[in-house]
Design a protein around this motif. Sequence first.
Motif, PDB file in Angstrom:
ATOM      1  N   LEU A 169       0.830  -1.206   0.000  1.00 35.46           N
ATOM      2  CA  LEU A 169       0.000   0.000   0.000  1.00 35.46           C
ATOM      3  C   LEU A 169       0.867   1.259   0.000  1.00 35.46           C
ATOM      4  O   LEU A 169       0.483   2.280  -0.552  1.00 35.46           O
ATOM      5  N   TRP A 170       2.009   1.197   0.663  1.00 39.24           N
ATOM      6  CA  TRP A 170       2.894   2.348   0.823  1.00 39.24           C
ATOM      7  C   TRP A 170       3.725   2.525  -0.446  1.00 39.24           C
ATOM      8  O   TRP A 170       4.820   1.986  -0.577  1.00 39.24           O
ATOM      9  N   LYS A 171       3.166   3.251  -1.401  1.00 36.63           N
ATOM     10  CA  LYS A 171       3.876   3.578  -2.647  1.00 36.63           C
ATOM     11  C   LYS A 171       3.879   5.097  -2.755  1.00 36.63           C
ATOM     12  O   LYS A 171       2.900   5.712  -3.173  1.00 36.63           O
ATOM     13  N   THR A 172       4.987   5.697  -2.394  1.00 38.28           N
ATOM     14  CA  THR A 172       5.019   7.156  -2.339  1.00 38.28           C
ATOM     15  C   THR A 172       4.846   7.795  -3.713  1.00 38.28           C
ATOM     16  O   THR A 172       4.392   8.931  -3.799  1.00 38.28           O
ATOM     17  N   SER A 173       5.166   7.060  -4.779  1.00 37.49           N
ATOM     18  CA  SER A 173       4.949   7.622  -6.115  1.00 37.49           C
ATOM     19  C   SER A 173       3.459   7.789  -6.395  1.00 37.49           C
ATOM     20  O   SER A 173       3.067   8.564  -7.255  1.00 37.49           O
ATOM     21  N   VAL A 174       2.632   7.085  -5.646  1.00 37.02           N
ATOM     22  CA  VAL A 174       1.184   7.185  -5.795  1.00 37.02           C
ATOM     23  C   VAL A 174       0.579   8.079  -4.710  1.00 37.02           C
ATOM     24  O   VAL A 174      -0.220   8.965  -5.000  1.00 37.02           O
ATOM     25  N   ILE A 175       0.979   7.858  -3.463  1.00 43.99           N
ATOM     26  CA  ILE A 175       0.318   8.567  -2.354  1.00 43.99           C
ATOM     27  C   ILE A 175       0.894   9.951  -2.073  1.00 43.99           C
ATOM     28  O   ILE A 175       0.248  10.753  -1.401  1.00 43.99           O
ATOM     29  N   ALA A 176       2.086  10.233  -2.582  1.00 46.31           N
ATOM     30  CA  ALA A 176       2.680  11.554  -2.333  1.00 46.31           C
ATOM     31  C   ALA A 176       3.347  12.099  -3.588  1.00 46.31           C
ATOM     32  O   ALA A 176       4.427  12.669  -3.547  1.00 46.31           O
ATOM     33  N   SER A 177       2.670  11.928  -4.702  1.00 52.66           N
ATOM     34  CA  SER A 177       3.200  12.449  -5.962  1.00 52.66           C
ATOM     35  C   SER A 177       3.004  13.966  -6.006  1.00 52.66           C
ATOM     36  O   SER A 177       2.439  14.553  -5.081  1.00 52.66           O
ATOM     37  N   TYR A 178       3.439  14.583  -7.077  1.00 53.80           N
ATOM     38  CA  TYR A 178       3.252  16.026  -7.224  1.00 53.80           C
ATOM     39  C   TYR A 178       1.777  16.378  -7.062  1.00 53.80           C
ATOM     40  O   TYR A 178       0.901  15.684  -7.576  1.00 53.80           O
ATOM     41  N   ALA A 179       1.524  17.439  -6.340  1.00 56.02           N
ATOM     42  CA  ALA A 179       0.175  17.979  -6.157  1.00 56.02           C
ATOM     43  C   ALA A 179      -0.760  17.023  -5.409  1.00 56.02           C
ATOM     44  O   ALA A 179      -1.964  17.084  -5.577  1.00 56.02           O
ATOM     45  N   SER A 180      -0.207  16.149  -4.576  1.00 56.02           N
ATOM     46  CA  SER A 180      -1.057  15.305  -3.743  1.00 56.02           C
ATOM     47  C   SER A 180      -1.792  16.168  -2.737  1.00 56.02           C
ATOM     48  O   SER A 180      -1.337  17.242  -2.365  1.00 56.02           O
ATOM     49  N   ASN A 181      -2.927  15.658  -2.297  1.00 54.90           N
ATOM     50  CA  ASN A 181      -3.712  16.411  -1.328  1.00 54.90           C
ATOM     51  C   ASN A 181      -4.506  15.468  -0.452  1.00 54.90           C
ATOM     52  O   ASN A 181      -4.748  14.323  -0.816  1.00 54.90           O
ATOM     53  N   ILE A 182      -4.879  15.965   0.694  1.00 59.27           N
ATOM     54  CA  ILE A 182      -5.731  15.220   1.623  1.00 59.27           C
ATOM     55  C   ILE A 182      -6.751  16.199   2.184  1.00 59.27           C
ATOM     56  O   ILE A 182      -6.415  17.349   2.471  1.00 59.27           O
ATOM     57  N   LYS A 183      -7.974  15.733   2.265  1.00 58.48           N
ATOM     58  CA  LYS A 183      -9.041  16.563   2.840  1.00 58.48           C
ATOM     59  C   LYS A 183      -9.738  15.758   3.924  1.00 58.48           C
ATOM     60  O   LYS A 183     -10.022  14.574   3.743  1.00 58.48           O
ATOM     61  N   LEU A 184     -10.002  16.408   5.036  1.00 58.88           N
ATOM     62  CA  LEU A 184     -10.898  15.871   6.044  1.00 58.88           C
ATOM     63  C   LEU A 184     -12.110  16.792   6.013  1.00 58.88           C
ATOM     64  O   LEU A 184     -11.984  17.991   6.255  1.00 58.88           O
ATOM     65  N   ILE A 185     -13.248  16.234   5.697  1.00 57.40           N
ATOM     66  CA  ILE A 185     -14.461  17.031   5.519  1.00 57.40           C
ATOM     67  C   ILE A 185     -15.440  16.698   6.633  1.00 57.40           C
ATOM     68  O   ILE A 185     -15.744  15.525   6.867  1.00 57.40           O
ATOM     69  N   LEU A 186     -15.928  17.732   7.306  1.00 63.16           N
ATOM     70  CA  LEU A 186     -16.932  17.568   8.359  1.00 63.16           C
ATOM     71  C   LEU A 186     -18.305  17.812   7.754  1.00 63.16           C
ATOM     72  O   LEU A 186     -18.545  18.852   7.145  1.00 63.16           O
ATOM     73  N   TYR A 187     -19.183  16.838   7.930  1.00 59.02           N
ATOM     74  CA  TYR A 187     -20.556  16.938   7.432  1.00 59.02           C
ATOM     75  C   TYR A 187     -21.513  17.063   8.609  1.00 59.02           C
ATOM     76  O   TYR A 187     -21.391  16.330   9.590  1.00 59.02           O
ATOM     77  N   SER A 188     -22.467  17.970   8.470  1.00 59.37           N
ATOM     78  CA  SER A 188     -23.543  18.080   9.453  1.00 59.37           C
ATOM     79  C   SER A 188     -24.730  17.309   8.900  1.00 59.37           C
ATOM     80  O   SER A 188     -25.441  17.787   8.022  1.00 59.37           O
ATOM     81  N   CYS A 189     -24.932  16.100   9.404  1.00 60.15           N
ATOM     82  CA  CYS A 189     -26.014  15.229   8.942  1.00 60.15           C
ATOM     83  C   CYS A 189     -27.170  15.305   9.945  1.00 60.15           C
ATOM     84  O   CYS A 189     -26.979  15.696  11.085  1.00 60.15           O
ATOM     85  N   PRO A 190     -28.365  14.921   9.521  1.00 60.92           N
ATOM     86  CA  PRO A 190     -29.517  15.000  10.426  1.00 60.92           C
ATOM     87  C   PRO A 190     -29.322  14.247  11.746  1.00 60.92           C
ATOM     88  O   PRO A 190     -29.745  14.717  12.794  1.00 60.92           O
TER      89      PRO A 190
END
Length: 185
Positions: free
Chosen positions: A116-137
């Motif tokens: 799973l740890w393939k930095t060419s895939v998980i940290a290539s140029y312009a990689s990003n990570i988002k944690l999104i908070l949703y307000s659900c009912p």
Amino acid sequence: MYSACTYDVSVFNITDQWCSLFTKEDFYNFEYYSDLSNYYVKGYGIPLSYQIGCSLIQEFVDIFDSVINGSQLIQKAKFRFAHAETLLPFLSLLGLFRDPEPLRHDSDPNFINNRLWKTSVIASYASNIKLILYSCPDRYRVKAVHNEVEYLIPGCDDLYCTYSVFKSTMAPVLALNFDRLCNIN
């Protein structure tokens, strides 16, 4: 020579100069060597290597808490921009891309090919990570998106992880203290 090859490919899309000196197997070996280095310097290999990113997770949780308790009504998003040196520890703190066994120089070829740890895939140029908070009912939920792909946060039972489960899963990370980790007085 390998660095010149990677530069030629990434900047000029040239593969018939420096890169022509290497075989396909050479490229696999270079990739795995890079992954080993990143695994131990920025990832799971040595816990301190990724634990020093704890304040980033803590900041997300603080912001989410302030939104949930109503003290943060204006801020809709928080953006951070960084390199692999920050992204890889952050991904490790979330538990993403963790292989069932440590990466080693003498790992089984089948394991190496399917890691799973393939930095060419998980940290290539312009990689990003988002944690999104949703307000659900029913409750607040958190979703992780890495390079525009949704990922199940380990410890969660759904892509839209209930915030209480997310926070509980992150409890060991939230207990870390950057100043103590780095012996700062």
